[in-house]
Enzyme design. Sequence first.
Site, short mmCIF file in Angstrom:
data_model
loop_
_atom_site.label_atom_id
_atom_site.label_comp_id
_atom_site.label_asym_id
_atom_site.label_seq_id
_atom_site.Cartn_x
_atom_site.Cartn_y
_atom_site.Cartn_z
N HIS A 188 0.88 -1.19 0.00
CA HIS A 188 0.00 0.00 0.00
C HIS A 188 0.91 1.23 0.00
CE1 HIS A 188 -2.82 2.93 1.80
NE2 HIS A 188 -3.79 2.08 1.52
N ASP A 240 3.01 -4.69 8.20
CA ASP A 240 1.81 -3.90 8.03
C ASP A 240 0.64 -4.88 8.09
OD1 ASP A 240 -0.42 -2.64 7.09
OD2 ASP A 240 0.51 -1.79 5.29
N GLN A 293 -4.52 -5.34 6.99
CA GLN A 293 -5.53 -6.24 6.40
C GLN A 293 -5.43 -7.64 7.01
OE1 GLN A 293 -7.88 -5.20 4.44
NE2 GLN A 293 -7.09 -3.20 3.84
N LYS A 342 -10.48 -0.74 10.65
CA LYS A 342 -10.62 -1.93 9.79
C LYS A 342 -10.94 -3.17 10.62
CE LYS A 342 -7.26 -0.15 6.45
NZ LYS A 342 -7.99 0.29 5.26
N CYS A 363 -4.63 2.40 -3.73
CA CYS A 363 -3.38 2.89 -3.13
C CYS A 363 -2.23 1.93 -3.36
CB CYS A 363 -3.54 3.16 -1.63
SG CYS A 363 -4.76 4.40 -1.26
N1 PLP Z 1 -1.71 -0.71 4.69
C1 PLP Z 1 -2.65 -1.48 4.14
C2 PLP Z 1 -2.31 -2.87 3.70
C3 PLP Z 1 -3.95 -0.99 3.97
O1 PLP Z 1 -4.89 -1.74 3.41
C4 PLP Z 1 -4.24 0.34 4.40
C5 PLP Z 1 -5.57 0.91 4.19
O2 PLP Z 1 -6.32 0.52 3.35
C6 PLP Z 1 -3.21 1.07 5.00
C7 PLP Z 1 -1.96 0.53 5.12
C8 PLP Z 1 -3.47 2.45 5.51
O3 PLP Z 1 -4.36 2.41 6.58
P1 PLP Z 1 -4.94 3.75 7.23
O4 PLP Z 1 -5.50 4.54 6.08
O5 PLP Z 1 -5.99 3.26 8.17
O6 PLP Z 1 -3.82 4.44 7.90
#
Ligand code: PLP
Length: 415
Positions: free
Chosen positions: A132, A209, A212, A235, A373
């Site tokens: 992401h 990270d 998900q 999430k 993203c």
């Molecule tokens: N990393 C992953 C794999 C994500 O799916 C997301 C959000 O969709 C993020 C990071 C960023 O999360 P946040 O926007 O809640 O900071």
Amino acid sequence: MSTDVMVASATLDIEKIRKDFPILERKVYGKPLVYFDNGATAQKPWAVIKGIEDYYTQLNSNVHRGVHHLSQQATDAYEASRRKIQAFLNAKHEHEVIYTKGTTDAINLVAYSYGKQFVKAGDTVIISAMEHHSNIVPWQIMCEDRGAQLKVIPINDKGELQMDAFAQLLHDRVKLISVAYVSNTLGTINPVKEIIELAHQYKIPVFLDAAQAVQHIPIDVQELDVDFLVFSGHKIYGPTGIGILYGKEALLNQMPPYQGGGSMIKQVTFEKTTYHDLPFRFEAGTPNIEACINLGTAIDYVTNIGLPAIQQYEHELLEYLTEQLLAIDKLRIIGTAAEKSGVVSFIVEGVHPYDVGVLLDKLGIAVRTGHHCTQPLMEFFGIPGTVRVSLAFYNTKAEIDQLAAGITRAVNMLT
Ligand code: PLP
């Protein structure tokens, strides 16, 4: 799959669970809402909604500051929630759990602070090709600042990490590896245990990270021996504006503060400031108190249902969804890894993903369209974007049938 998990799954009462989520009763364009955008944000159960109301009607006050009753109660609830998160992740110490604004904020914290302490000119940081933007850009900024290089683990056409190529990237100037546990676009579950074991042979810390992952897969940070792990509250059925950074005590203790301000200090003079111990050193300013407390509520909710049972049920949904989508003419699934969580991305030959999304929306079906993203990943597959269906345990096979009928209708209209 153990018998315990099978039994737990068989006892999940989805109709009852759905009643816990009031938004699932609303209509969109006169049709019952079908919510398949859980990867972007998940819906909230009554327990969390009421928890926020209770906070503002019963507890509202600042934490760690007041001698008065309300402040003490709010502080107790705030710290009790931290302990729930500690137990949820099986962290060794509660001060290894740091409240942040979300995954993005937590990644930026570590990129800045760890980078400042440990990354020097000529060093390397490794990420993967399926990250992401939140797990790309902060490392890019840090590497640029420190004169370090950013290297990328390549993936294959199924959307799996190429582990041989990963092993080739390791050497003693690699200062950190940061990868997604689960890809938000492809649903790939990465072999994180293997990555950590390999990295640790070179004494390289690993950052996961888990934005998900935490809502779908039981995680034990000590068993994984992961060095940092981050996720977002919204999430995992909790409030927005709250996230968690887990870090090993020994690493966090060596890292400088990310932000200065109230709560993160021991002593301030105009000449010199000394900093508070963990976790407060990384929690400058008034936090999002109601969200911190109710992330704990969300975690209680998920834990009471049971993540192994959730995982089993979502896997059944994923298999059913994949089957239904593959039966649709001209549809191609992007991301066919052997190990997947509840995300399916697809494109329809000759149709822009946005048009599919708009037609589904008119049927009350919420999906995400676009690059999610992950622009470098879209470039790898040579596509502008996908339609993404992301599952939660309140989804049903009947909803998947509605989705499949909606996509078939869209394909017939648009091709
Ligand atoms: N990393 C992953 C794999 C994500 O799916 C997301 C959000 O969709 C993020 C990071 C960023 O999360 P946040 O926007 O809640 O900071």
